[in-house]
Design an enzyme around this catalytic site. Structure first.
Site: not given
Ligand code: ARG
Length: 464
Positions: A24, A111, A156-157, A278, A286, A318, A323, A326
């Protein structure tokens, strides 16, 4: 190569595909600052609790400072083999200070670490967006003040309904954005609890001081349940939900700008700064920025739906699925930063064509309600009846192909003898908007009062 972090029970390394799906670091490097901050707080607490020696604590703090500098000046090498931001930083710490680096992870798991980092990140994102939204409110309020008595059709509408003031229309968005800010602030309050110290899931046998790390990280309190602390991502979902509603508001504003800027409406015009041409049609100007603002909502709602689906049905605690939390949040933040800036820029950029707006406000017999109200107020006619009479007056004006204002007194009395010359005074668009003085109504005097109130509520007072 076995991992230096968990190599104990492994003899081989991951396949390339395993590494590719697992890593990640390409995106979670955005958590670097928060990760270092969390590690500092953890380290200081371990030392204070006598779990870590002072010397080791100092070495770790020094190392973290160096890493922070390396990341800041771009000399840090992020390695996919080290999977994520947590292990990249810990790995580098080991390079820099050797053995004590391995002690930092005492009484901590990735975690609780990632949950902490991510909460800190979302909290900062909310603060940035709140600031930007305040800026958007400011330009809307300033524009509203300048156009407190600029008259436009209210719809309205998408049919002209009753005349309103442009200032009043803009202040409607100030209210919406105010509630958006309230939703973010609300989410912030709930997310501001500290997961650090929850360990992998069950807590730890070490005598941690979770109040101390909470204070250090500006969290209100430690999270009360370790299982919850490492497994819920509702704070990210709330962020995305508030973002989705905000984006819906922005898309409505954008759509109105698109409509108003069309040649058919001609209410507003963008300068070159917010227009594009354009490639084929030389006459075109535009409103691309407004259209994109309208369209970006798709990504934001998509991101929210995506994360809801990821989290749905996950057993506690977890799982690596998490993951996936994010990227949608990062992407939405980036999108919003740009969208709010674009909305702010466009609102300050627009030129307003008052005459066109005012003409349009009167077209379509938009003051017929005022006539019906006059009969109720002055002649004690029941509203249902006065509505009918005003309808007949509209029909007469239509037949004569003129505006209500252009009808003569005898025209009026031919419909109903109670309609006297005075009645004609209420059918101008100015009279109509000036009369809408009920609280929350569109009258220019109300708009001016609401401009001051909005400045106080949203810009200086800070009470959302
Ligand atoms: N990169 C992981 C995430 O974003 C971190 C946590 C990993 N924990 C694990 N038990 N593998 O979730």
């Amino acid at each position: 190569m076995t991992s230096q972090i968990w190599g104990g029970r492994f003899s081989g390394g991951p396949s390339d595909i395993m590494e590719a799906i697992n890593a990640s670091i390409d995106f979670d490097q955005r958590l670097a600052k928060q990760d270092i901050r969390g590690s500092r707080a953890h380290c200081a607490m371990l030392v204070a609790q006598g779990i870590l020696s002072k010397d080791d604590g100092e070495a770790i703090m020094d190392g973290l400072l160096k890493i922070e500098k390396e990341i800041g000046d771009g000399s840090f090498t992020f390695k996919r083999a080290l999977e994520d931001i947590h292990m990249n930083i810990e790995g580098r710490l080991a390079d820099l200070i050797g053995e004590p680096a391995g002690r930092l992870h005492t009484a901590r798991s990735r975690n609780d670490q990632v949950a902490t980092d991510f909460r800190l990140w979302v909290r900062a994102a909310i603060d940035t967006i709140d600031d930007q939204l305040k800026g958007l409110q400011k330009v809307l309020i300033d524009k509203a003040e300048a156009h407190a008595d600029t008259i436009m059709p209210g719809f309205t509408h998408l049919q002209a309904a009753q005349p309103v003031t442009f200032g009043h229309h803009l202040l409607a968005y100030v209210e919406m954005i105010g509630r958006d800010r309230g939703r973010f602030a609300d989410a912030r309050t709930r997310l501001n609890e500290n997961p650090l110290g929850a360990g992998a899931l069950a807590g730890t046998s070490f005598p941690l001081d979770r109040d101390r790390t909470s204070k250090d990280l500006d969290f209100d309190r430690p999270m009360a349940n370790s299982l919850d602390a490492v497994s819920d991502r509702d704070f990210a979902l709330e962020f995305l939900a508030a973002s989705s509603i905000l984006s819906v508001h922005l898309s409505r504003l954008a759509e109105e700008l698109v409509i108003w800027a069309s040649a058919q409406f001609g209410f507003v015009a963008f300068t070159d700064e917010f227009s594009t041409g354009s490639s084929m049609m030389p006459q075109k100007r535009n409103p691309d920025a407004a259209e994109l603002l309208r369209g970006k909502v798709g990504r934001v709602i998509g991101a929210m739906n995506g994360l809801l689906i990821v989290v749905k049905g996950l057993p506690l605690t977890y799982s690596k699925d998490m993951q996936e939390d994010k990227e949608p949040v990062f992407a939405v933040f980036d999108t919003l930063e740009l969208c709010v800036a674009a909305a702010t820029g466009m609102i300050s950029d627009i030129g307003v064509n008052k005459a066109t707006m005012q003409d349009a406000a009167g077209a379509g017999y938009t003051t017929a309600t005022d006539l019906a109200d006059w009969l109720v107020r002055e002649k004690n006619v029941a509203f249902r009846e006065s509505h009918h009479i005003a309808g007949q007056v509209v029909k007469l004006a239509e037949d004569k192909d003129c505006d209500l204002e252009d009808l003569s007194v005898s025209d009026l009395s031919s419909v109903d003898e109670r309609l006297t010359a005075d009645a004609l005074q209420v059918v101008s668009v100015e009279a109509s908007v000036n009369s809408r003085t009920s609280y929350g109504g569109t009258a220019p005097e109300n708009v001016r009062a609401q401009v001051s109130a909005a400045r106080e509520r949203f810009l200086t007072g800070g009470n959302l």
